[in-house]
Design an enzyme around this catalytic site. Sequence first.
Site, PDB file in Angstrom:
ATOM      1  N   ASP A   1       0.876  -1.178   0.000  1.00  0.00           N
ATOM      2  CA  ASP A   1       0.000   0.000   0.000  1.00  0.00           C
ATOM      3  C   ASP A   1       0.911   1.223   0.000  1.00  0.00           C
ATOM      4  O   ASP A   1       2.114   1.113   0.262  1.00  0.00           O
ATOM      5  CB  ASP A   1      -0.903   0.002   1.254  1.00  0.00           C
ATOM      6  CG  ASP A   1      -1.786   1.248   1.326  1.00  0.00           C
ATOM      7  OD1 ASP A   1      -2.303   1.663   0.267  1.00  0.00           O
ATOM      8  OD2 ASP A   1      -1.949   1.819   2.414  1.00  0.00           O
ATOM      9  N   SER A   2       0.317   2.375  -0.242  1.00  0.00           N
ATOM     10  CA  SER A   2       1.086   3.620  -0.205  1.00  0.00           C
ATOM     11  C   SER A   2       1.564   3.935   1.210  1.00  0.00           C
ATOM     12  O   SER A   2       2.330   4.882   1.393  1.00  0.00           O
ATOM     13  CB  SER A   2       0.219   4.767  -0.708  1.00  0.00           C
ATOM     14  OG  SER A   2      -0.891   4.920   0.151  1.00  0.00           O
TER      15      SER A   2
ATOM     16  N   GLY B   1      -2.779   9.165  -3.941  1.00  0.00           N
ATOM     17  CA  GLY B   1      -4.024   9.709  -4.481  1.00  0.00           C
ATOM     18  C   GLY B   1      -3.884  10.974  -5.309  1.00  0.00           C
ATOM     19  O   GLY B   1      -4.703  11.261  -6.159  1.00  0.00           O
TER      20      GLY B   1
ATOM     21  N   CYS C   1      -4.469  -1.252  -1.937  1.00  0.00           N
ATOM     22  CA  CYS C   1      -4.606   0.195  -2.147  1.00  0.00           C
ATOM     23  C   CYS C   1      -5.581   0.392  -3.309  1.00  0.00           C
ATOM     24  O   CYS C   1      -5.334  -0.110  -4.417  1.00  0.00           O
ATOM     25  CB  CYS C   1      -3.234   0.754  -2.487  1.00  0.00           C
ATOM     26  SG  CYS C   1      -3.223   2.486  -2.942  1.00  0.00           S
ATOM     27  N   ASN C   2      -6.675   1.088  -3.049  1.00  0.00           N
ATOM     28  CA  ASN C   2      -7.666   1.338  -4.113  1.00  0.00           C
ATOM     29  C   ASN C   2      -7.054   2.160  -5.244  1.00  0.00           C
ATOM     30  O   ASN C   2      -7.325   1.924  -6.420  1.00  0.00           O
ATOM     31  CB  ASN C   2      -8.852   2.128  -3.558  1.00  0.00           C
ATOM     32  CG  ASN C   2      -9.670   1.325  -2.568  1.00  0.00           C
ATOM     33  OD1 ASN C   2     -10.721   0.817  -2.900  1.00  0.00           O
ATOM     34  ND2 ASN C   2      -9.177   1.200  -1.346  1.00  0.00           N
TER      35      ASN C   2
ATOM     36  N   CYS D   1     -10.850   3.715   0.265  1.00  0.00           N
ATOM     37  CA  CYS D   1      -9.404   3.848   0.470  1.00  0.00           C
ATOM     38  C   CYS D   1      -9.056   2.954   1.659  1.00  0.00           C
ATOM     39  O   CYS D   1      -9.764   2.976   2.677  1.00  0.00           O
ATOM     40  CB  CYS D   1      -9.058   5.307   0.781  1.00  0.00           C
ATOM     41  SG  CYS D   1      -7.353   5.566   1.320  1.00  0.00           S
TER      42      CYS D   1
ATOM     43  N   HIS E   1      -6.901   3.125   3.841  1.00  0.00           N
ATOM     44  CA  HIS E   1      -6.583   3.825   5.088  1.00  0.00           C
ATOM     45  C   HIS E   1      -7.847   4.114   5.913  1.00  0.00           C
ATOM     46  O   HIS E   1      -7.784   4.243   7.131  1.00  0.00           O
ATOM     47  CB  HIS E   1      -5.918   5.185   4.796  1.00  0.00           C
ATOM     48  CG  HIS E   1      -4.465   5.123   4.445  1.00  0.00           C
ATOM     49  ND1 HIS E   1      -4.006   4.577   3.276  1.00  0.00           N
ATOM     50  CD2 HIS E   1      -3.365   5.549   5.128  1.00  0.00           C
ATOM     51  CE1 HIS E   1      -2.683   4.685   3.244  1.00  0.00           C
ATOM     52  NE2 HIS E   1      -2.273   5.266   4.354  1.00  0.00           N
TER      53      HIS E   1
END
Length: 262
Positions: free
Chosen positions: A10-11, A43, A73-74, A183, A185
Amino acid sequence: MQDKAIGIFDSGVGGTSIWKEIATLLPNENTIYLADSKYAPYGKRSKEEIIELSIKNTEKLLELNCKIIVVACNTATTNAIKVLRSTYNIPFIGIEPAIKPAAIRTKTRKIGVLATKGTLSSELFAKTSDLYANNIEVIEVIGTGLVELIEGGKIESPEMYTLLESYIKPMIQKDIDHLVLGCSHYPYLIPVLKEILSENVTIIDSGEAVAKQTKAILATNNLLRTNSNMGEHHFYTNSDIATLQHILQKSNILYLADTLDF
Ligand code: DGL
């Protein structure tokens, strides 16, 4: 092959919400998680940059010997998974905003989607939205600044409450009865969201569905681990380790976390 790890990236720390679902559903699997916090947030980045970063993370997970990769991660899924799947000979699992269940269950025929700019402007999101939600109203809001606050360890801060309220209030005024968290997160914001939303708004995230899909694809490819020992979980971040540690400490699953250059 089955003993190799499930690779997850993921980011930043958000995808640990997906990892938790995977580790709970598949307790014997080994996992390796990359938190690309140095380059967060994704994003705001261009599609080309998101693809480049997703390739970088994939190469690292392959070097670490993973058998499958979960793009937790979307933003990376909606912008880069097509390229990843056509470049590498390994199964990829992605995560997308769960519009379909929200569109099926809504009674007010209005749903809210909170996600990053990169996700909401992607072709894949537009396609999914057209396919499942073309006869209901979808109120899309970009969660500018939310990922930065989460990465900065400010989940339950007054700043977070104020920002989140400014995004959610317009959705409430439009009478949504489902809020889709687009998202990885954002599941960490559920306690704060519950303070803002009334009880008749259902929050939907995709974590459990991603874990089930990971299990199904591992089974189809004969990659499920047969060893009955508990899985080992390794986390790597290319930035400050404190936020990652803080988030993982709440999970009650044993893990190892370290910094790594990637
Ligand atoms: N967790 C990422 C997602 O699911 C966060 C995006 C970002 O870094 O902006 O979209």
